[in-house]
Design a protein around this motif. Structure first.
Motif, PDB file in Angstrom:
ATOM      1  N   ARG A   1       0.980  -7.608  -3.847  1.00 50.45           N
ATOM      2  CA  ARG A   1       1.737  -7.206  -5.043  1.00 50.45           C
ATOM      3  C   ARG A   1       1.149  -5.977  -5.710  1.00 50.45           C
ATOM      4  O   ARG A   1      -0.021  -5.633  -5.502  1.00 50.45           O
ATOM      5  N   LEU A   2       1.963  -5.347  -6.521  1.00 49.28           N
ATOM      6  CA  LEU A   2       1.463  -4.420  -7.519  1.00 49.28           C
ATOM      7  C   LEU A   2       1.077  -5.235  -8.744  1.00 49.28           C
ATOM      8  O   LEU A   2       1.832  -6.109  -9.174  1.00 49.28           O
TER       9      LEU A   2
ATOM     10  N   PHE B   1       1.426   7.982 -10.951  1.00 47.82           N
ATOM     11  CA  PHE B   1       1.105   6.678 -11.540  1.00 47.82           C
ATOM     12  C   PHE B   1       0.004   5.997 -10.733  1.00 47.82           C
ATOM     13  O   PHE B   1       0.011   6.044  -9.498  1.00 47.82           O
ATOM     14  N   TRP B   2      -0.900   5.339 -11.425  1.00 49.93           N
ATOM     15  CA  TRP B   2      -1.897   4.500 -10.758  1.00 49.93           C
ATOM     16  C   TRP B   2      -1.602   3.039 -11.086  1.00 49.93           C
ATOM     17  O   TRP B   2      -1.791   2.588 -12.207  1.00 49.93           O
ATOM     18  N   VAL B   3      -1.091   2.335 -10.083  1.00 51.49           N
ATOM     19  CA  VAL B   3      -0.852   0.896 -10.190  1.00 51.49           C
ATOM     20  C   VAL B   3      -1.527   0.255  -8.983  1.00 51.49           C
ATOM     21  O   VAL B   3      -1.180   0.580  -7.843  1.00 51.49           O
ATOM     22  N   PRO B   4      -2.498  -0.621  -9.174  1.00 52.40           N
ATOM     23  CA  PRO B   4      -3.252  -1.156  -8.033  1.00 52.40           C
ATOM     24  C   PRO B   4      -2.424  -2.084  -7.157  1.00 52.40           C
ATOM     25  O   PRO B   4      -1.625  -2.876  -7.643  1.00 52.40           O
ATOM     26  N   ALA B   5      -2.654  -1.955  -5.851  1.00 49.89           N
ATOM     27  CA  ALA B   5      -2.067  -2.864  -4.873  1.00 49.89           C
ATOM     28  C   ALA B   5      -3.053  -4.000  -4.632  1.00 49.89           C
ATOM     29  O   ALA B   5      -4.202  -3.765  -4.254  1.00 49.89           O
TER      30      ALA B   5
ATOM     31  N   LEU C   1       0.829  -1.200   0.000  1.00 43.54           N
ATOM     32  CA  LEU C   1       0.000   0.000   0.000  1.00 43.54           C
ATOM     33  C   LEU C   1       0.868   1.257   0.000  1.00 43.54           C
ATOM     34  O   LEU C   1       0.568   2.233  -0.708  1.00 43.54           O
ATOM     35  N   ALA C   2       1.937   1.236   0.764  1.00 49.95           N
ATOM     36  CA  ALA C   2       2.846   2.387   0.788  1.00 49.95           C
ATOM     37  C   ALA C   2       3.500   2.598  -0.571  1.00 49.95           C
ATOM     38  O   ALA C   2       3.664   3.744  -1.025  1.00 49.95           O
ATOM     39  N   LEU C   3       3.849   1.504  -1.236  1.00 47.07           N
ATOM     40  CA  LEU C   3       4.461   1.605  -2.557  1.00 47.07           C
ATOM     41  C   LEU C   3       3.464   2.163  -3.571  1.00 47.07           C
ATOM     42  O   LEU C   3       3.816   3.025  -4.393  1.00 47.07           O
ATOM     43  N   ALA C   4       2.221   1.698  -3.515  1.00 47.37           N
ATOM     44  CA  ALA C   4       1.198   2.209  -4.424  1.00 47.37           C
ATOM     45  C   ALA C   4       0.937   3.693  -4.179  1.00 47.37           C
ATOM     46  O   ALA C   4       0.752   4.473  -5.128  1.00 47.37           O
ATOM     47  N   ARG C   5       0.956   4.116  -2.909  1.00 45.08           N
ATOM     48  CA  ARG C   5       0.769   5.543  -2.592  1.00 45.08           C
ATOM     49  C   ARG C   5       1.934   6.383  -3.106  1.00 45.08           C
ATOM     50  O   ARG C   5       1.742   7.490  -3.613  1.00 45.08           O
ATOM     51  N   ALA C   6       3.143   5.854  -2.979  1.00 40.27           N
ATOM     52  CA  ALA C   6       4.310   6.582  -3.477  1.00 40.27           C
ATOM     53  C   ALA C   6       4.237   6.746  -4.996  1.00 40.27           C
ATOM     54  O   ALA C   6       4.582   7.813  -5.530  1.00 40.27           O
ATOM     55  N   LEU C   7       3.797   5.706  -5.685  1.00 37.14           N
ATOM     56  CA  LEU C   7       3.616   5.806  -7.127  1.00 37.14           C
ATOM     57  C   LEU C   7       2.526   6.816  -7.471  1.00 37.14           C
ATOM     58  O   LEU C   7       2.657   7.590  -8.426  1.00 37.14           O
TER      59      LEU C   7
ATOM     60  N   LEU D   1      12.186   4.063  -6.280  1.00 38.27           N
ATOM     61  CA  LEU D   1      11.574   3.645  -5.015  1.00 38.27           C
ATOM     62  C   LEU D   1      12.266   2.419  -4.448  1.00 38.27           C
ATOM     63  O   LEU D   1      12.406   2.277  -3.229  1.00 38.27           O
ATOM     64  N   SER D   2      12.733   1.537  -5.319  1.00 39.40           N
ATOM     65  CA  SER D   2      13.468   0.361  -4.851  1.00 39.40           C
ATOM     66  C   SER D   2      14.777   0.765  -4.199  1.00 39.40           C
ATOM     67  O   SER D   2      15.144   0.242  -3.129  1.00 39.40           O
TER      68      SER D   2
END
Length: 387
Positions: free
Chosen positions: A359-360, A343-347, A332-338, A383-384
């Protein structure tokens, strides 16, 4: 009201586990760039694999069909809701996937919960891949047959379960392209087992229809498989860009579903204007070899651009490219950062995927540009490195 207190507590429990889901409201047509809350985002979230959903040709076909047919069907198919547009679509879809007959449904979920209860009962057995789509799981439960869930893609385990079964009728059921992993089922092996043990083989080609095989005719065509025991389900809201689904197989199978499939019999038919629009969509799919080849280039570019990141990419050659993160809160944190980066990538979290495999779900389409894909991989690389 204690019953509502219990509901509130259950919602709070989901929130504490980072499992609470919320809808986002999109204010623009389906496409790579969408508007949400007044912001423009680069979206890698839809299953519109060929970029047809927003194509002007389909909008024009829908306008023409609406003028011809109006907005609704008015009744179920068996009462007065089966129009010549539905009949033409079913014939076209059957021909397109190389099977004798087809029956149309309003959604893929309805198709999958219709087939198994119509063919099987308590004295029968269903053998299902453990990561099948939820609609296939629910269809199996509705059939009330004995359910065996074999490890993902494990033909040896499936063979053992079939050998041990004494059920009078058997059905093997699998996605062709798995919606959360992007891998392709061992279709030839599944058919060989179905032939050897005299079983039906139900294949959900929701994510293969329109994308795989010559002219997008699907996973069966790609694998070169034919058999009267195959029951083929394809959806029409993904690569076809519209809405609906169909089941194709022998004429006897389709006749039986018309007479016994409750999800077909007891629901109002989809609007005939959609059926006529889908006829145009099938023509576009058939002519989309260039888009399919371009999509493969984008898939290769994404996988190359993700090399060296801290996350795992499953072995997927399809437009579904999961990025396995593991922890619910972390994904969820990764999706928010995107999202913050545009970018919209679903978690995707449990129960959609197994616990510990959040996963994304990156979904690529032929409407994306190479620069857009490279922008996403660059953001993920950043982000990685910062994690």
């Amino acid at each position: 009201m204690p019953i509502y207190d219990s509901l509130k507590q259950s919602l709070a429990d989901l929130q504490s586990q980072s499992l609470l889901r919320q809808r986002r409201i999109v204010d623009s047509p389906c496409g790579p760039e969408i508007e949400i809350g007044g912001r423009r985002l680069l979206a890698f979230a839809s299953n519109d694999y060929l970029g047809l959903a927003g194509k002007p040709a389909l909008a024009t076909a829908a306008q023409k069909a609406a003028k011809r047919w109006g907005a609704g069907a008015g009744a179920s198919h068996l009462v007065s809701g089966h129009y010549s547009a539905h009949d033409a679509l079913e014939k076209r879809l059957a021909e397109f996937v190389g099977l004798p007959a087809a029956i149309s449904f309003s959604t893929g979920y309805m198709a999958n919960i219709a087939v198994m209860p119509a063919l099987l009962s308590r004295n029968d057995a269903i053998f299902a891949d453990r990561v099948n789509h939820a609609s296939l799981v629910d269809g199996a439960l509705l059939a009330r047959a004995e359910l065996h869930r074999y490890p993902h893609g494990d033909l040896k385990a499936l063979e053992g379960a079939l050998i041990a079964s004494g059920s009078r009728r058997k059905l093997i059921v699998s996605d062709t392209v798995f919606s959360m992993d992007g891998d392709v089922a061992p279709l030839a092996g599944l058919l060989e087992l179905a032939e050897r043990f005299d079983a039906w083989l139900l294949l959900d080609d929701a994510h293969g229809f329109g994308v795989l095989g010559p002219q997008g005719r699907g996973a069966l065509a790609e694998a070169g498989l034919q058999s009267e025991r195959i029951i083929y389900m394809g959806t029409l809201g993904k690569a076809a860009g519209v809405a609906g689904a169909f089941v194709a197989g022998s004429q006897d199978l389709v006749d039986w579903l018309v007479n016994t499939a409750r999800a077909y019999i007891f629901t109002t038919a989809a609007p005939p204007m959609l059926a006529e629009t889908l006829l145009a969509a099938v023509d576009l799919i058939e002519q989309a070899d260039t888009q399919r080849a371009y999509l493969q280039k984008l898939i290769a570019a994404f996988r190359h651009g993700m090399q060296g990141t801290r996350w795992t990419l499953p072995d997927s050659r399809t437009a579904i490219q999961p990025v396995i993160v593991g922890d619910n809160a972390e994904v969820l944190a990764l999706a928010r950062a995107l999202d913050d980066a545009g970018f919209w990538v679903p978690a995707i979290r449990p129960p959609t995927v197994p616990a510990g495999s959040a996963r994304l779900r990156v979904s690529l389409t032929a409407a994306h540009t190479l620069k857009q894909v490279q922008a996403l991989t660059a953001a993920l690389q950043t982000l990685s490195a910062a994690a």
